[in-house]
Design an enzyme around this catalytic site. Structure first.
Site, PDB file in Angstrom:
ATOM      1  N   LEU A 139       0.826  -1.199   0.000  1.00  0.00           N
ATOM      2  CA  LEU A 139       0.000   0.000   0.000  1.00  0.00           C
ATOM      3  C   LEU A 139       0.865   1.254   0.000  1.00  0.00           C
ATOM      4  CD1 LEU A 139      -2.638   1.583   0.313  1.00  0.00           C
ATOM      5  CD2 LEU A 139      -2.498   1.138   2.774  1.00  0.00           C
ATOM      6  N   HIS A 193      -6.815  -0.365  -0.710  1.00  0.00           N
ATOM      7  CA  HIS A 193      -5.426  -0.727  -0.998  1.00  0.00           C
ATOM      8  C   HIS A 193      -5.202  -0.815  -2.507  1.00  0.00           C
ATOM      9  CE1 HIS A 193      -4.391  -2.763   3.129  1.00  0.00           C
ATOM     10  NE2 HIS A 193      -4.934  -1.563   3.269  1.00  0.00           N
ATOM     11  N   TYR A 267     -11.766   5.988   5.258  1.00  0.00           N
ATOM     12  CA  TYR A 267     -11.065   5.351   4.145  1.00  0.00           C
ATOM     13  C   TYR A 267     -11.495   5.909   2.802  1.00  0.00           C
ATOM     14  CZ  TYR A 267      -8.213   2.335   6.902  1.00  0.00           C
ATOM     15  OH  TYR A 267      -7.241   1.894   7.763  1.00  0.00           O
ATOM     16  N   HIS A 422     -12.799  -3.245   6.720  1.00  0.00           N
ATOM     17  CA  HIS A 422     -12.735  -2.172   7.715  1.00  0.00           C
ATOM     18  C   HIS A 422     -14.085  -1.939   8.393  1.00  0.00           C
ATOM     19  CE1 HIS A 422      -8.620  -0.988   7.213  1.00  0.00           C
ATOM     20  NE2 HIS A 422      -8.758  -0.917   5.907  1.00  0.00           N
ATOM     21  N   ASP A 442     -19.294   7.240  18.595  1.00  0.00           N
ATOM     22  CA  ASP A 442     -18.818   6.002  18.000  1.00  0.00           C
ATOM     23  C   ASP A 442     -17.320   5.954  18.302  1.00  0.00           C
ATOM     24  OD1 ASP A 442     -17.569   4.208  16.023  1.00  0.00           O
ATOM     25  OD2 ASP A 442     -19.554   4.101  15.138  1.00  0.00           O
ATOM     26  N   ARG A 447      -6.248   2.358  16.998  1.00  0.00           N
ATOM     27  CA  ARG A 447      -4.972   2.478  16.300  1.00  0.00           C
ATOM     28  C   ARG A 447      -4.426   3.885  16.509  1.00  0.00           C
ATOM     29  NH1 ARG A 447      -4.130   2.236   9.652  1.00  0.00           N
ATOM     30  NH2 ARG A 447      -1.852   2.306   9.676  1.00  0.00           N
TER      31      ARG A 447
END
Length: 739
Positions: A139, A193, A267, A422, A442, A447
């Site tokens: 990626l 990706h 994303y 995801h 939420d 990460r």
């Protein structure tokens, strides 16, 4: 001899129009127009000066191309990331400023990579399902090539034919082959990706006029041998069930006709850059593809959808895996806004976003935006209540947004498809914002992107054990088991269904959806309303969650809030030692801090950012009210210690949770006065429930009653309904009644 762009434009053309460079994002015509406006466009000039200062500093530091060894956040990772950004920026500066030092910088950088790449092994870090060479995953290698292609395009005519041959044969072609032919599990799929990989191969193909590479980028690798059950690191399937691959498949499959991207806005933001930058390049070099018209202008629709998916501060709603704080101030969205304006009919509302961003891209699109802003064409971008469908055909659920006023209150309701790898297991979940501040949250992803100390900057194990699990969201959990058992193989087969959406009246806006597959034998139906009533100081939310099942179950409905508990109208029991709420499915990460027993209408008030909020819910003495806090079984402190309030209802087959979430007052620490610190709600009752209708009544402290009736089956806007409840007749037309 000076080697500026004007002197070299005719070099090595061989009479072929496509040999004119730059041609991808910057064009020859665009460069000439930019030069003619230098010093006359404040926004463009400021953007140019900022990039110039940045690149000049990098040139002073010298070229550094270390042997790769680190995960995200480590020195080598960040150095190579910095390098590809500088290659692109310096190439642009060479074209605009006609200064050879920038051309030489790009040239020297690319040759340093060309020297290293032929003997470069696979990256030593083993975590990725598709390891790169410069980076730990393909990626990021693709990121490098997307940006480096633009830099190469900008200095193409600055180089000799021999120099170009070295770069293409030793660097660019092997690089493109590695991320595609040698890693089909990365390249040949429908995923963000692969979008980066497709764009990377396609853009370098356009620079080099390589039709075979371009075909690979657009349509994928023919007959790629991929196992049907192969998965990536996030648990998502690699092979598309229909075998689709390539750039056009990635435009077709993940986007709904409304422009919603199934992985969620975080994303979508990340993928928009390769989607758009490659689209620009195709439009400039291969206009016959008409890429911006593909699927009824889905790329342009997607930019509007993405901007709608932001709060009052421009931050993206953290649906699915999403890092909080990411916003339309990111470089990807600067590109998206400029491209949407230049190629999408000059929507003046986009200019107000560009003004907030305070920068433009240094190319043809950025010039168009800067010119329009200078001419005073900017208008306010229209953020509105909107229902965005999910699925390539728009028939796989969606995301609804209800807004009141200038984003005084914004509700985000997710009833979408799984969202690829995801996605989270959170059917019919919602979050709530007041003027950009989270009221009910939420969690987002677990990460710390590019923070090396936290798992190399990659996804933490708690993303699977907590953030993806249903209990991490504001939705119902049955028997402490996540929706679809928390299994991607099951969840990816299903989606929720819209029941109705109505935002015609700004004072009463509703969205209703059903989920029939999260638990075998159980059906869930949630209706959310944003209501403005003159008897209340602010709009409030009415949440009606109906569950029917063929067996008795325990149902938990959590609300994750922020701030300090102020009061509750029920007794609370605490313990001197706290224990986890459960042992699995995310429950192991919740500390149980206190318990209470339900009242007829249970009320809990808290204070956050000097504002008072109250949850009022229909409960009984059999209901348990739980106060929990995230952070149990978290030895590395990877999770935020946020609080939650959970309504637990046991041993029921059919039930309705009816709840009002109310913002109702303020506190001043300076004057030490509180205003409207108590709820205006007296009672919340479910007064009728059947397969046909559910009736909820709200009684305020002045004993005034509001009634919501939901038609559980018929959603036809023309259907006439009548219902007698507690000796009172109600008649209405359409799927709901509220008065």
């Amino acid at each position: 001899m000076s080697c500026n762009a004007n002197q070299n434009d005719s070099k090595n053309l061989s009479g072929n129009e496509n040999e004119i460079h730059p041609k991808l994002i910057l064009t020859k015509k665009g460069v000439e127009e930019i030069r003619s406006h230098l010093g006359k466009l404040p926004l463009f000039d400021a953007s140019l000066e900022k990039v110039k200062q940045e690149v000049d500093q990098e040139i002073e530091l010298g070229i550094q191309v270390p042997i790769p060894k680190d995960y995200s956040g480590g020195y080598t990772h960040e150095r190579h990331k910095r390098n590809f950004l500088m290659i692109q920026k310096a190439g642009v500066l060479y074209q605009i400023l006609q200064d050879d030092k920038y051309g030489n910088y790009v040239k020297d950088m690319l040759f340093a990579y060309a020297k290293m790449y032929p003997t470069l092994p696979i990256h030593p870090k083993p975590r990725s399902y598709a390891r790169g060479k410069l980076f730990w995953q393909c990626l990021n290698d693709s990121n490098w090539l997307v940006y480096a292609s633009q830099g190469y395009d900008c200095i193409y005519n600055f180089l000799s034919e021999e120099e170009r041959s070295v770069l293409e044969n030793d660097l660019f072609k092997p690089f493109a082959d590695y991320i595609s032919i040698q890693n089909p599990q990365f390249f040949n799929r429908v995923h963000n990706h692969s979008t980066w990989g497709n764009a990377a191969v396609g853009m370098i193909a356009l620079v080099m006029n390589d039709d075979a590479l371009l075909d690979r980028a657009l349509y994928g690798i023919k007959n790629a041998a991929l196992a049907s059950n192969a998965k990536d690191n996030d648990g998502g399937f690699i092979k598309n069930k229909e075998g689709k691959a390539g750039y056009f498949a990635n435009l077709e499959e993940p986007f709904s006709p409304d422009g919603y991207y199934t992985e969620g806005p975080y994303y979508q933001r990340y993928a928009m850059y390769p989607f758009l930058i490659f689209a620009e390049a195709l439009q400039n070099v291969k206009p016959e593809y008409e890429v911006f018209k593909f699927k009824n202008n889905v790329l342009l629709n997607s930019i509007d959808a993405l901007l709608q998916l932001t709060d009052a501060d421009g931050e993206f709603f953290p649906i699915n895996d999403g890092q909080k704080g990411m916003s339309y101030y990111s470089r990807e969205l600067v590109t998206a806004v400029d491209v949407a304006y230049a190629y999408g009919g000059n929507n003046s509302g986009l200019l107000s976003i560009a003004e907030k961003q305070q920068k433009v891209t240094l190319d043809d699109a950025g010039l168009a935006v800067a010119l329009a802003i200078k001419d005073g064409k900017a208008t306010l971008f229209d953020k509105k209540s909107v229902n965005l469908s999910d699925g390539s055909k728009g028939d796989e659920g969606g995301v609804g947004i209800l807004r009141y006023g200038e984003e005084d209150l914004t509700l985000v309701f997710k009833y979408a498809a799984q969202g690829l790898s995801h996605g989270h297991y959170d059917k019919l979940s919602f979050s709530l914002f007041e003027k950009g501040e989270e009221v009910l949250q939420d969690y987002g992803l677990a990460r710390y992107v590019n923070v090396e100390q936290k798992g190399g900057g990659n996804y933490l194990k708690e993303n699977k054990t907590w953030a993806k699990q249903t209990i991490a969201h504001n939705t119902v959990i049955q028997d402490e088991i996540s929706h679809f058992q928390g299994k991607y193989e099951i969840g990816s087969k299903h989606h929720s269904e819209l029941h109705f959406f109505n935002a015609d009246n700004s004072d009463v806006q509703l969205i209703s959806a059903k989920e029939n597959n999260a638990y075998p034998g159980s059906k869930m139906h949630r209706t959310l309303a944003v209501v403005k009533d003159e008897k209340y100081t602010k709009p409030y939310v009415l949440d009606v969650f109906r569950i029917t099942s063929d067996q008795p179950h325990q149902f938990d409905l959590p609300y994750y809030y922020f701030g300090q508990p102020i009061s509750m109208n029920f007794d609370v029991n605490t313990s001197s030692s706290i224990q986890p709420l459960g042992s699995k499915n995310g429950y192991q990460h919740l500390w149980l801090e206190a318990t209470g027993q339900g009242a007829t209408t249970s009320q809990f008030t808290w204070l956050n950012h000097n504002k008072f909020y109250t949850i009022s819910s229909n409960t009984s003495k059999q209901d348990e009210l739980l106060f929990a806090r995230i952070g149990a079984n978290d030895p590395n402190f990877n999770l935020r210690n946020d609080p939650g309030f959970i309504i637990r209802r046991k041993n029921v087959k059919q039930t309705v949770f009816a709840t009002v979430i109310e913002s109702h007052g303020t506190y001043s620490p300076v004057s030490e006065f509180s205003v409207s610190a108590t709820s205006n709600i007296k009672k919340v009752q479910v007064v009728y429930d059947s397969e046909e209708y559910t009736v909820v009544q709200i009684t305020n402290v002045e004993n005034e009653v509001k009634t919501l009736i939901i038609s559980n089956r018929d959603t036809n806007n023309q259907t006439k309904h009548s219902l007698k409840v507690n000796n009172k007749e109600f008649s209405w037309v359409g799927p709901f009644y509220f008065k």
